[in-house]
Scaffold this active site. Sequence first.
Site, PDB file in Angstrom:
ATOM      1  N   GLU B 284       0.830  -1.194   0.000  1.00  9.63           N
ATOM      2  CA  GLU B 284       0.000   0.000   0.000  1.00  9.63           C
ATOM      3  C   GLU B 284       0.868   1.249   0.000  1.00  9.63           C
ATOM      4  OE1 GLU B 284      -3.897  -0.444   2.164  1.00  9.63           O
ATOM      5  OE2 GLU B 284      -3.070   1.247   3.276  1.00  9.63           O
ATOM      6  N   GLU B 287       2.216   1.786  -3.388  1.00  5.20           N
ATOM      7  CA  GLU B 287       1.154   2.292  -4.261  1.00  5.20           C
ATOM      8  C   GLU B 287       0.918   3.780  -3.993  1.00  5.20           C
ATOM      9  OE1 GLU B 287      -2.538   0.193  -3.732  1.00  5.20           O
ATOM     10  OE2 GLU B 287      -3.533   1.316  -5.327  1.00  5.20           O
ATOM     11  N   CYS B 310      -8.009  -1.997   4.170  1.00  5.06           N
ATOM     12  CA  CYS B 310      -7.824  -3.156   5.055  1.00  5.06           C
ATOM     13  C   CYS B 310      -9.124  -3.665   5.635  1.00  5.06           C
ATOM     14  CB  CYS B 310      -6.935  -2.787   6.233  1.00  5.06           C
ATOM     15  SG  CYS B 310      -5.396  -2.079   5.742  1.00  5.06           S
ATOM     16  N   SER B 330      -6.887   1.947  -2.279  1.00  6.39           N
ATOM     17  CA  SER B 330      -5.730   1.123  -2.634  1.00  6.39           C
ATOM     18  C   SER B 330      -6.222  -0.243  -3.092  1.00  6.39           C
ATOM     19  CB  SER B 330      -4.849   0.969  -1.394  1.00  6.39           C
ATOM     20  OG  SER B 330      -4.013  -0.147  -1.541  1.00  6.39           O
ATOM     21  N   LYS B 369     -14.900  -9.986   8.705  1.00  7.64           N
ATOM     22  CA  LYS B 369     -13.825 -10.841   8.168  1.00  7.64           C
ATOM     23  C   LYS B 369     -14.373 -12.207   7.754  1.00  7.64           C
ATOM     24  CE  LYS B 369     -10.266  -8.069   8.456  1.00  7.64           C
ATOM     25  NZ  LYS B 369      -9.498  -7.694   7.251  1.00  7.64           N
ATOM     26  N   GLU B 372     -15.529 -11.511   4.424  1.00  5.24           N
ATOM     27  CA  GLU B 372     -14.422 -11.229   3.509  1.00  5.24           C
ATOM     28  C   GLU B 372     -13.770 -12.518   3.009  1.00  5.24           C
ATOM     29  OE1 GLU B 372     -10.750  -9.560   5.095  1.00  5.24           O
ATOM     30  OE2 GLU B 372     -10.608  -8.195   3.400  1.00  5.24           O
ATOM     31  N   GLU B 377     -13.242 -13.650  -5.041  1.00  2.00           N
ATOM     32  CA  GLU B 377     -11.921 -13.287  -5.562  1.00  2.00           C
ATOM     33  C   GLU B 377     -10.789 -13.728  -4.634  1.00  2.00           C
ATOM     34  OE1 GLU B 377     -14.387 -11.266  -4.703  1.00  2.00           O
ATOM     35  OE2 GLU B 377     -13.712  -9.387  -3.805  1.00  2.00           O
ATOM     36  N   CYS B 514     -10.176  -1.316  14.835  1.00  4.05           N
ATOM     37  CA  CYS B 514     -10.408  -2.741  15.100  1.00  4.05           C
ATOM     38  C   CYS B 514     -10.512  -3.059  16.591  1.00  4.05           C
ATOM     39  CB  CYS B 514      -9.301  -3.573  14.480  1.00  4.05           C
ATOM     40  SG  CYS B 514      -9.097  -3.239  12.730  1.00  4.05           S
TER      41      CYS B 514
END
Lengths: 597, 587, 169
Positions: B284, B287, B310, B330, B369, B372, B377, B514
Site C-alpha cells: 500500500e 502504491e 484493510c 488502494s 472478516k 471477507e 476473488e 479494530c
Amino acid sequence: MTDYRMHILICGGTGCKASDSNGIREKLNYFINEFNLEDEVQVVLTGCFGFCEKGPIVKVLPDNTFYTEVNPSDAEDIVKEHILKGRPVKRLLYKNPKNDYAVTSANNIDFYKKQIRIALRNCGFINPENIEEYIGRDGYAALGKCLTENTPEEVIKEIKDSGLRGRGGGGFPTGLKWEITRYVSADQKYVVCNADEGDPGAFMDRSILEGDPHSVIEAMAICGYCIGADTGLVYIRAEYPLAIERLKIALKQAEEYGLLGNDILGTGFNFKIELRYGAGAFVCGEETALIHSMEGLRGEPTVKPPFPSVSGYMGKPTNVNNVETFANIPVIINKGANWFNKIGTEKSKGTKVFALAGKINNVGLIEVPMGTTLREVIYDIGGGIKDGKEFKSVQTGGPSGGCLTKKFLDTPIDYDNLIAAGSMMGSGGMIVMDEDDCMVSIARFYLEFTLEESCGKCNPCRIGNKRLHEILCRITEGKGTLEDIDKLKVLSDVIKDTSLCGLGQSSPNPVLSTLANFEHEYLAHVNEGKCPAGQCKSLMKYEIIEDLCTGCTLCFRNCPVGAITGERRVAHFIDQSLCIKCGVCFDKCKFNAIKLN
Amino acid sequence: MDVINLTIDNKPVVVKKGTTILQAAKEIGVHIPTLCYMKLEDLNIENKPGGCRICVVEVEGRRNLAPACCTEVHDGMVVNSHSIRAINARRTVMELILSDHPTDCLICAKSGNCDLQNMAHYLGIRKIHYEGEQSHYRKDTSPAIIRDVDKCIMCRRCEMMCNEVQTVGVLSAINRGFNSVVAPAFEMNLDHSVCTYCGQCVAVCPTGALTEVDETGKVVRVLSDPTKTVIVQTAPAVRAALGEEFDMEAGTLVTGKLVAALRRLGFDYVFDTDFAADLTIMEEGTELLNRLGKHLAGDKNVKLPILTSCCPAWVKFFEHQFPDMKDIPSTARSPQQMFGSIAKTYFADKLGIKREDLVVVSIMPCVAKKYECGRDEFKVNKNPDVDYALTTRELAALIKISNINFRTLPNEEFDNPLGESTGAGVIFGTTGGVIEAAVRTAYELHTKKELPRLDFDELRGMEGIRKATIDFGGTPINIGIAHGLGNARKLLEEIQAGKSEFHAIEIMSCPGGCIGGGGQPYHHGNAEILKKRQKAIYQEDSKKAIRKSHKNPYIIKLYDEFLGHPMSEKAHHLLHTAYFDRTEEKG
Amino acid sequence: MPKIKLSDSTINIIKGICAEFQNKESELINVLHKTQVKLGYLPAEVQEVIARELHSSVARVYGVVTFYSFFTMIPKGEFPISICMGTACYVRGAEQVLSEFKRQLKVEVGESTSDGKFSLNCLRCVGACGLAPVVTIGEKVYGRVAPTQVKEIIAEYRQGNIQNDVKTD
C-alpha cells in the site's frame, strides 16, 4: 348572503352526505331552475348541523325552518310549497318526540336549546367554500384587530384572561402555551394545527374544518402574530378528503383576499399555511409524535422536555393547538376575554364540543357550556336512551378516558371534574351505553384500539397493553380468574406510571374505570361464567325449548352455519360446537322457542 | 455556568444545568439500572430513546415515574431512585419484557454476556406474572451475522448504530405496537441488503438478537483432522482485548498467552496477522508513493487521495454506496487476505503440501472478516485463502471449553516465518494506526532518510475525523483519518464534491478502529475499555525492537525469495484485488 | 414476496412525485401519499425507487410505510370494504357486521378475496355516527347495517349492479 331572498342550507357533513345530501342539492337546484328562481334562492352545502340522528338536514333561511330526514324526492315540494308559496312542508318538519308536535324553527328544537355554539358558530350557517360568507359573520375581524390595534403581548394576555384551555385533551392553558413559545428566541418558529382527529367516535374537528375552515386559518394567523411565526402547518388526517378539499379552497381564498401571504392587511405581517397529511396513526395526536410525522418519520413520541414550544418541528419552537381550540380564538378576540370567561366553570372556561353517540336518541355534534351536567347532555339534548332502555354508562375521553355511571349524571362537565371522576375530557367523544352493553367488552374494545395504535417504542405500552388485552379476552371468554382481575389492576397502574407518552399513560383508563364502577360485571364473568349484559358470545348459549318448538324449520333454514338439525314438525336441536351465536334463529323464531342463556 | 441543586436518595447533589438524573446519580455513586440507554463517551455515540423504562425513578411532585436517562434535573428536584413504587414498576416492566422473550438462555449465544439476563438477575425476577403471546420472526443467517429477532427488545441500539453512526441504513424499526421490531426493509435477509457486516449492531445488542455466525465447531473439526495442517493468524486488536474474556483488566496485553493458548488448542503453526500488516504497508505504501509521485509530477489521470483498504466492511460500504469511487481505494488486499494468499502459496510450498491440505484460520476482532474470506476473488479453485475467521469472542469460547487456564499460561513466541512483525503491524489495530505505519515506511522510502521520530501523536486519538499534515522532506502530505462509516461518508462526499484536500485517508468502519470491532469482547457501553485497548496497542508498538514494516527481516526475505519487489507482477496477483459495483445487489 | 418489474413510465411517475417535493427526505410521507394515490399501493419496488430518489434508506421508507395504517403494500380489491370500528359503531354492533363480512368473503381484515374483487379493512370513525354501524365500499357509505344485510350487499357488487366508483386520481 345578501343578494338572495332565500337560502336553502343542506348539511354537507359526512353523515348527511352518506345519506345523499348531494342528491338533494342537485334536485333542489333542478327545481329552482325549473321555476326560474336562480336569482332569488341560493342552495348552499354547509358543514355539519350537528343533528346527525335526523339527517339529512335541510334548513331554509331567513325563517330558520328545519327539515329532517329529507330525501332527494322531497326537493320538489320544498321548492313548490315552501319557496314559492311560503308554506313549510309539514311532513318534513322535526317532531318533538314528547308531544309529537311539529317544530318549525330550529331554535325551538330541544337538541339545540341548551347549546351555545362558539367553536361551531358558523357550522351549518355559512357556505364553507365562500370566504365572503365567513367575512359576513365577523370573519377575519379578529385578525385585523390584532394586527392593527394590539401588540402580540396584548393578544396573548387576552387569550390568557379568557381562560381557554386546549381542547385536544390535555387542557393546557392556551395563552400560556403561546406565551412560552413567544419568549423562546429562534430564527424560525411554527404554528401547527393538530387536525389528526383519531379518537374513535369523535368528529368535531372534522366538522369544523368542513363547516368553517376560515375560523381555523384566522386563528392560526393570530397565533403566528403572537408567537412570531410566519409559517403554519395543518396536520390533517388523510382520511378526511372533504375537510382537506375545503381547507385548500379556504387557503386559496384567504391568499386571494390578502389575509394570508406577505404583508397581511398592509401591516408587514407575513403568514402562510401549508398542509401535512396524517396517515392513520392515533399516536400522532401526541405533539412530539405529530411533529416527527410531519418531518417524514415514524410517528413515535419522544420524551418531554424538551417541549415543542422550545424544540419542535425541524428543531424550531412550535406551538401546537388542535382545531377546536383555534376555532375559539377569533370569538375571544372579537367579544373579549371577559365575555368568554363568564361562560363555563371556575377552571374550565367557554364551551366544549362533544360527539354524542351510542345508545342515545339524538346522535350528533353538540356544543355546550363547560359545567353542563351529563344528565342535561344525555336527556335534554340527547333525548334520552334509545328504545326506552336503561342508561348504564357514558364513556368520555375516548380510548384515554373512562366510563362514568349514573352517580355522575349530575356532575358538571369540566376538565377537573371528569378527571376526579376517573375519566377525562379527551377530544370530546361521548358514547352512551345502555343495559345491553357489557363493560368488560367495552374495556376490551378500547384496549384493542390502543394495542393497534401503540407505536411500540416503550415496553409498558407495547407489551403491557397486549397483556391487558389478553387478560380481558380471557375474562370475556369465561376463562378469567380472580387473579386476572388483580393483575389488571397492578398492570394498569404500572403502565400508567411508566409509559413514555400520553397514549400509554392513559391507555389503562378504560380498564380502571370499568373496574372501579362495574367490578361486579367482571366478577360475574369470572365467578359465574355469565355476561350480565348478554354480550359475550363465548358465554352465551342458544338453546331450543323442545316444548315450544313446532318444528317449523325456519331456524334450520336460516342458520348460516348449519348448526341446527331436526325434522319437520319435530323439535329442533342446536349443535353448540357449530353455533356461532349470531342470533339469527332467536330473531326468526315465531314461537319464542329459542332461549338465550 | 448554571448549576442545579437537587437531592437523590436523600443525598444532596450539585450538577451542571442540562444534566440528566442518571448522570447526576452516577456522580454520587447511586446506581440506576438501565437497559436501552447506552453512551460511548468521547465517541459521540449515545442511544437514548427512553423506551425500555427500566431506569424509571420517583420524582417528588411528579404524577408519573421519570425515566432517569432522559429527564433533566431541575432545581430543588427530589429524586427517589429506589422507592417501592419505582422498584415495583421496574420489576413489572422487566417481567413484561421477559414475557415477550424466549427463555432458551441456557443455549443462547449471549448467555453469560447478556444485559437482559443480567438485568433479570439484578431485579430478582423469579416469576413472570404476565405470560402471553410471544412475537415470532424468521431467523436470518448471513455469512457473518445471525438475526434472531424473537430476542429483540426494541432498545434501538442497533438501529442507532446502523443509521446514525454507520449511516449504512439497513436496520429500521418496522411495524408498530406489539408487532414492532428492528429489521431490514421488507424483513429481507441481511445478505440481500446493503449490510457491510461491520458488526456494530452485534457489538451493542443487549441480548442474543444479533450475534456472529459461530464457526468454532468447524475449526474444532479441522483441528482434529490428521490429514490437515492447520495454521492460525491473529489480528493485532485481539491481543489487546482477549484478556477481558478471562476477567483481566481491559487493556492488558496477552500476546504471549494468546500464542500459548492457540498452540494448546492444536494449531500446527501460530502466526501473526501483524506480519501481513507489514506486508500490506509494503504494497500500500508503494502504491501511495507511486500515485503521489505521478500526481506531484503533474499527471492528471492519477486519482488522489488514496484510501486504505484493510477493512472489509468499509470495502463493502463503498461498493454499495459509492461505486463511482471504486478506483480510489488502494488495491492492496487486507492483511487477513494477504496472509492467506501467502500462506497457501509461499508457506504451503515450504511445507511441501497442497493448498487444499493447508487450513488457514484467522482470529479477528471483526465479524466482517467472516464475510471477507468468503468473497470469490479470494478463492483459488473454490478453495479460500482463509478458511475460517473466528472472532475474539469465539476464540475465548474455544479456550474456555478446552479447559485451558488462560491466566496461568506462559508467554510464548509466534512461529516463523509468518509470525515476525514490527510495531507498525501492531498499530493496525487502532484508528490511525494503518496510516501511521504507512507514513513510517513511505517517508523513508520517499526521502531515503531515516525518520527522526516514530510516534506520530497528530495521527492518534479518538476524534471521529482527524487531519494532519506530515512533511515528507519538503513535500507536505495531507492525511485524513476517519473511523465509523458515518465519518467515512463525510470524507467520501468531500472527495465526490472535489473538495478533498487529502493525499491519503485511512478508514476503519468501527468506532475506535479494530479495537472496537464487532467481534471483540462486549464493551457493554463502556468506552473506557476502548481507550484502554488503544493504549495497549501503542504500548506493544513502543516495546518492539523494530517499528517500521520495511525493516521486518522476514518481509525482506519474502520479497527476496518469492515476491520480488512491492507491486511486482506476482505481488499484484497475490496481494492486490479489485472492487465491484454492488448497487444492483440489494432487494 | 413476488418481485414486480416496474415499467419505466411507473418509475418516471414516482420520480416526478419525488421531484415535486424537492427530493427531500423530510417529505417522505407526502411522497408516499401521492404515490399511493397514483399507484393504488406501495409495493417493495416502489419503495426502493422512493428511497433512492429521496436519498434515504429503503429500511427507513419501509419503517414509515409499516407504521402508518393508511399505507398499504397490498393492492386493494376492486371494491374496498371498510367497516367503521369507531366506538359509536362498535356499541351498535359493528363487530357482528365485521364477522359476517369475514365469513361471507372468507378473508381476514387486511386481506383481499382471491378474485381481487373485495378487500376488507377496519377504520376508525368516519364521522357518521348517526348512521352507526357504518360500512363504506369505495366511496359509497352504508348506514345502519345489520349482519343480515351483508350477504345482499356483497351480492349487489358480485352481480355487477354497482360499478366501481373509486376515484383513481
